[in-house]
Design a protein around this motif. Sequence first.
Motif, PDB file in Angstrom:
ATOM      1  N   ALA A 105       0.746  -1.211   0.082  1.00  0.00           N
ATOM      2  CA  ALA A 105       0.003  -0.036   0.211  1.00  0.00           C
ATOM      3  C   ALA A 105       0.893   1.154  -0.006  1.00  0.00           C
ATOM      4  CB  ALA A 105      -0.952  -0.054   1.315  1.00  0.00           C
ATOM      5  N   LEU A 106       2.017   1.010   0.655  1.00  0.00           N
ATOM      6  CA  LEU A 106       2.549   2.553   1.043  1.00  0.00           C
ATOM      7  C   LEU A 106       4.092   2.658   0.599  1.00  0.00           C
ATOM      8  CD1 LEU A 106       0.816   3.275   4.288  1.00  0.00           C
ATOM      9  CD2 LEU A 106       0.473   4.355   2.277  1.00  0.00           C
ATOM     10  N   SER A 107       4.745   1.547   0.228  1.00  0.00           N
ATOM     11  CA  SER A 107       5.944   1.637  -0.461  1.00  0.00           C
ATOM     12  C   SER A 107       5.766   1.802  -2.113  1.00  0.00           C
ATOM     13  CB  SER A 107       6.889   0.490  -0.044  1.00  0.00           C
ATOM     14  OG  SER A 107       8.255   0.758  -0.274  1.00  0.00           O
ATOM     15  N   ILE A 108       5.882   0.670  -2.685  1.00  0.00           N
ATOM     16  CA  ILE A 108       5.800   0.611  -4.181  1.00  0.00           C
ATOM     17  C   ILE A 108       4.382   1.154  -4.290  1.00  0.00           C
ATOM     18  CG2 ILE A 108       4.711  -1.715  -4.144  1.00  0.00           C
ATOM     19  CD1 ILE A 108       6.467  -2.195  -6.652  1.00  0.00           C
ATOM     20  N   GLY A 109       3.311   1.122  -3.474  1.00  0.00           N
ATOM     21  CA  GLY A 109       2.037   1.493  -3.910  1.00  0.00           C
ATOM     22  C   GLY A 109       1.543   2.844  -3.550  1.00  0.00           C
ATOM     23  N   GLY A 110       2.548   3.645  -2.733  1.00  0.00           N
ATOM     24  CA  GLY A 110       2.154   4.762  -2.217  1.00  0.00           C
ATOM     25  C   GLY A 110       1.540   5.900  -3.043  1.00  0.00           C
ATOM     26  N   ASN A 111       2.051   5.930  -4.257  1.00  0.00           N
ATOM     27  CA  ASN A 111       1.530   6.872  -4.996  1.00  0.00           C
ATOM     28  C   ASN A 111      -0.117   6.861  -5.572  1.00  0.00           C
ATOM     29  OD1 ASN A 111       2.275   9.389  -6.063  1.00  0.00           O
ATOM     30  ND2 ASN A 111       2.847   8.706  -8.176  1.00  0.00           N
ATOM     31  N   HIS A 112      -0.111   5.441  -5.796  1.00  0.00           N
ATOM     32  CA  HIS A 112      -1.707   4.937  -5.980  1.00  0.00           C
ATOM     33  C   HIS A 112      -2.520   5.226  -4.759  1.00  0.00           C
ATOM     34  CE1 HIS A 112      -0.751   3.320  -9.839  1.00  0.00           C
ATOM     35  NE2 HIS A 112       0.137   2.528  -9.262  1.00  0.00           N
ATOM     36  N   PRO A 135       8.111   1.166   4.679  1.00  0.00           N
ATOM     37  CA  PRO A 135       7.716   2.634   5.210  1.00  0.00           C
ATOM     38  C   PRO A 135       6.887   2.731   6.610  1.00  0.00           C
ATOM     39  CG  PRO A 135       7.234   2.240   2.978  1.00  0.00           C
ATOM     40  CD  PRO A 135       7.358   0.853   3.480  1.00  0.00           C
ATOM     41  N   LEU A 136       6.590   1.641   7.287  1.00  0.00           N
ATOM     42  CA  LEU A 136       5.903   1.323   8.438  1.00  0.00           C
ATOM     43  C   LEU A 136       6.867   0.797   9.516  1.00  0.00           C
ATOM     44  CD1 LEU A 136       2.939   2.487   8.735  1.00  0.00           C
ATOM     45  CD2 LEU A 136       3.521   1.895   6.416  1.00  0.00           C
ATOM     46  N   SER A 137       7.998   0.383   9.272  1.00  0.00           N
ATOM     47  CA  SER A 137       8.756  -0.249  10.184  1.00  0.00           C
ATOM     48  C   SER A 137       8.890   0.635  11.349  1.00  0.00           C
ATOM     49  CB  SER A 137      10.148  -0.679   9.749  1.00  0.00           C
ATOM     50  OG  SER A 137       9.790  -1.693   8.666  1.00  0.00           O
ATOM     51  N   ILE A 182      16.927   3.412  10.071  1.00  0.00           N
ATOM     52  CA  ILE A 182      17.023   4.934  10.370  1.00  0.00           C
ATOM     53  C   ILE A 182      15.848   5.725   9.835  1.00  0.00           C
ATOM     54  CG2 ILE A 182      19.513   4.979  10.901  1.00  0.00           C
ATOM     55  CD1 ILE A 182      19.587   6.307   8.093  1.00  0.00           C
ATOM     56  N   ASP A 183      15.088   4.961   9.269  1.00  0.00           N
ATOM     57  CA  ASP A 183      13.892   5.598   8.304  1.00  0.00           C
ATOM     58  C   ASP A 183      12.751   5.887   9.415  1.00  0.00           C
ATOM     59  OD1 ASP A 183      15.261   5.342   6.140  1.00  0.00           O
ATOM     60  OD2 ASP A 183      13.617   4.347   4.916  1.00  0.00           O
ATOM     61  N   GLN A 184      12.235   7.024   9.525  1.00  0.00           N
ATOM     62  CA  GLN A 184      10.981   7.480   9.986  1.00  0.00           C
ATOM     63  C   GLN A 184       9.706   6.727   9.569  1.00  0.00           C
ATOM     64  OE1 GLN A 184      10.723   9.088  12.757  1.00  0.00           O
ATOM     65  NE2 GLN A 184      12.597  10.289  12.900  1.00  0.00           N
ATOM     66  N   ALA A 185       8.906   6.324  10.069  1.00  0.00           N
ATOM     67  CA  ALA A 185       7.779   5.687   9.960  1.00  0.00           C
ATOM     68  C   ALA A 185       6.680   6.701   9.257  1.00  0.00           C
ATOM     69  CB  ALA A 185       6.887   4.441  10.715  1.00  0.00           C
ATOM     70  N   PHE A 186       5.823   6.379   8.276  1.00  0.00           N
ATOM     71  CA  PHE A 186       4.455   6.852   8.064  1.00  0.00           C
ATOM     72  C   PHE A 186       3.550   6.642   9.020  1.00  0.00           C
ATOM     73  CE2 PHE A 186       4.746   6.543   2.931  1.00  0.00           C
ATOM     74  CZ  PHE A 186       4.900   7.852   2.813  1.00  0.00           C
ATOM     75  N   ASP A 187       2.614   7.649   9.450  1.00  0.00           N
ATOM     76  CA  ASP A 187       1.200   7.066  10.158  1.00  0.00           C
ATOM     77  C   ASP A 187       0.336   7.151   9.187  1.00  0.00           C
ATOM     78  OD1 ASP A 187      -1.125   7.748  11.411  1.00  0.00           O
ATOM     79  OD2 ASP A 187      -0.051   8.690  13.237  1.00  0.00           O
ATOM     80  N   VAL A 188      -0.445   5.884   9.066  1.00  0.00           N
ATOM     81  CA  VAL A 188      -1.386   5.518   7.756  1.00  0.00           C
ATOM     82  C   VAL A 188      -2.439   6.519   8.050  1.00  0.00           C
ATOM     83  CG1 VAL A 188      -2.609   3.837   6.681  1.00  0.00           C
ATOM     84  CG2 VAL A 188      -0.325   3.110   8.019  1.00  0.00           C
ATOM     85  N   GLN A 246      -2.756  10.933  29.012  1.00  0.00           N
ATOM     86  CA  GLN A 246      -1.970  10.823  30.191  1.00  0.00           C
ATOM     87  C   GLN A 246      -0.526   9.894  29.488  1.00  0.00           C
ATOM     88  OE1 GLN A 246      -4.548   8.350  32.564  1.00  0.00           O
ATOM     89  NE2 GLN A 246      -5.478  10.338  33.237  1.00  0.00           N
ATOM     90  N   ASN A 247      -0.914   9.438  28.485  1.00  0.00           N
ATOM     91  CA  ASN A 247       0.217   8.530  27.964  1.00  0.00           C
ATOM     92  C   ASN A 247       0.283   8.692  26.320  1.00  0.00           C
ATOM     93  OD1 ASN A 247       2.213   6.761  27.008  1.00  0.00           O
ATOM     94  ND2 ASN A 247       1.380   5.246  27.574  1.00  0.00           N
ATOM     95  N   PRO A 248       0.740   9.762  25.895  1.00  0.00           N
ATOM     96  CA  PRO A 248       0.726  10.185  24.529  1.00  0.00           C
ATOM     97  C   PRO A 248       1.302   9.179  23.463  1.00  0.00           C
ATOM     98  CG  PRO A 248       1.705  12.217  25.624  1.00  0.00           C
ATOM     99  CD  PRO A 248       1.795  10.824  26.499  1.00  0.00           C
ATOM    100  N   ALA A 249       2.229   8.137  24.034  1.00  0.00           N
ATOM    101  CA  ALA A 249       2.752   7.016  22.949  1.00  0.00           C
ATOM    102  C   ALA A 249       1.495   6.075  22.663  1.00  0.00           C
ATOM    103  CB  ALA A 249       4.017   6.151  24.153  1.00  0.00           C
ATOM    104  N   LEU A 250       0.579   5.959  23.372  1.00  0.00           N
ATOM    105  CA  LEU A 250      -0.478   5.051  22.942  1.00  0.00           C
ATOM    106  C   LEU A 250      -0.985   5.406  21.704  1.00  0.00           C
ATOM    107  CD1 LEU A 250      -2.747   4.816  26.237  1.00  0.00           C
ATOM    108  CD2 LEU A 250      -1.003   3.007  25.337  1.00  0.00           C
ATOM    109  N   ILE A 251      -1.259   4.376  20.778  1.00  0.00           N
ATOM    110  CA  ILE A 251      -1.883   4.328  19.506  1.00  0.00           C
ATOM    111  C   ILE A 251      -3.236   4.290  19.309  1.00  0.00           C
ATOM    112  CG2 ILE A 251      -1.899   3.347  17.285  1.00  0.00           C
ATOM    113  CD1 ILE A 251       0.944   1.875  18.129  1.00  0.00           C
ATOM    114  N   GLU A 252      -3.818   5.231  18.853  1.00  0.00           N
ATOM    115  CA  GLU A 252      -5.386   5.457  18.920  1.00  0.00           C
ATOM    116  C   GLU A 252      -6.187   4.450  17.987  1.00  0.00           C
ATOM    117  OE1 GLU A 252      -6.742   9.514  20.495  1.00  0.00           O
ATOM    118  OE2 GLU A 252      -5.505   9.707  18.681  1.00  0.00           O
ATOM    119  N   ARG A 253      -7.050   3.996  18.298  1.00  0.00           N
ATOM    120  CA  ARG A 253      -8.163   3.234  17.487  1.00  0.00           C
ATOM    121  C   ARG A 253      -9.383   3.620  17.293  1.00  0.00           C
ATOM    122  NH1 ARG A 253     -10.085  -0.465  20.416  1.00  0.00           N
ATOM    123  NH2 ARG A 253      -9.112  -0.337  22.342  1.00  0.00           N
TER     124      ARG A 253
END
Length: 266
Positions: free
Chosen positions: A96-103, A133-135, A149-155, A234-241
């Motif tokens: 979706a987001l490496s080779i297919g990122g543009n699509h 790109p999500l690692s 050393i690459d930053q990840a996308f946030d989908v 309280q914990n900004p590191a949490l990932i929202e769902r």
Amino acid sequence: MAVKDYLRERFFPHMWCPGCGHGIVLNGMIRAIEKMGMSKNEIVMTSGIGCSSRISGYVDFHSLHTIHGRALAFATGVKLSKPELNVIVPMGDGDALSIGGNHFIHAARRNIDITAIVMNNRIYGMTGGQYSPLSGQGTLATTAPYSNIDQAFDVVELAKAAGATFVARTSTYHVQQISELIRKAILHEGFSVVEIMSQCPTYFGRKNKMGSAADMMKFFKEQTTPVGSKAKEQNPALIERGIFVEKDLPEYCEEYSKIIARAQVG
Ligand SMILES: Cc1ncc(C[n+]2csc(CCOP(=O)(O)OP(=O)(O)O)c2C)c(N)n1
Ligand code: SF4
């Protein structure tokens, strides 16, 4: 119809490793479709290549198992020629987001009525554990043995910025939420994105010492929180769902049919 009526049992046993999260996504998706009482003939699934993309072989819908990174391009063609059908596109994070990122960004920008499911295991599973790109920074992968050393996308942020009109996230731990979000995404008229955090115990888990598949799912349980919850403050590191965007904007196929009508008059 029963859940198994939506499956191509002749292709089982499936090819996923024990503990892979992708089967949970398949289960959640089929249950959503069964709950809506949709007929198999109303659904087209297009996918690229990857462990996640293999889903299109296991479902008894109209299906196209196509080229790595190009699932949304095929889906766009199908949807424009048969707008009455529901088009679902399961993709890995690489697909979706490496080779297919543009699509991905352009399908979102157009707001074409396609349901994109991003099965985010933060790695290229099928080809042996290369980073995606999500690692994210600091992770280990076959191609990053000394740390990525690459930053990840946030989908979610990417889909929002690109213009998707339905954007949601959950994980394989939250299986009921998978069904609920996919159901809403299919019903939504416009480009919908559901990110599902999925575990690849074979590569991401093993390389990053995350323990068993069950441990990885426990991580999803403990490190995520419903969108807008107090816990996040309280914990900004949490990932929202949950659902981040749900809005109505003109849908691409409808706009395109108006152009055809205008051209025919002119
Ligand atoms: C054009 C092209 N480039 C590269 C490949 C090799 N390839 C196949 S699947 C894949 C990545 C799979 O990772 P992802 O999409 O994240 O899905 P997963 O297997 O992790 O579910 C790659 C690089 C290919 N098949 N075609
Ligand atoms: S390599 Fe990873 S993503 Fe692929 S089937 Fe195995 S666990 Fe799943």
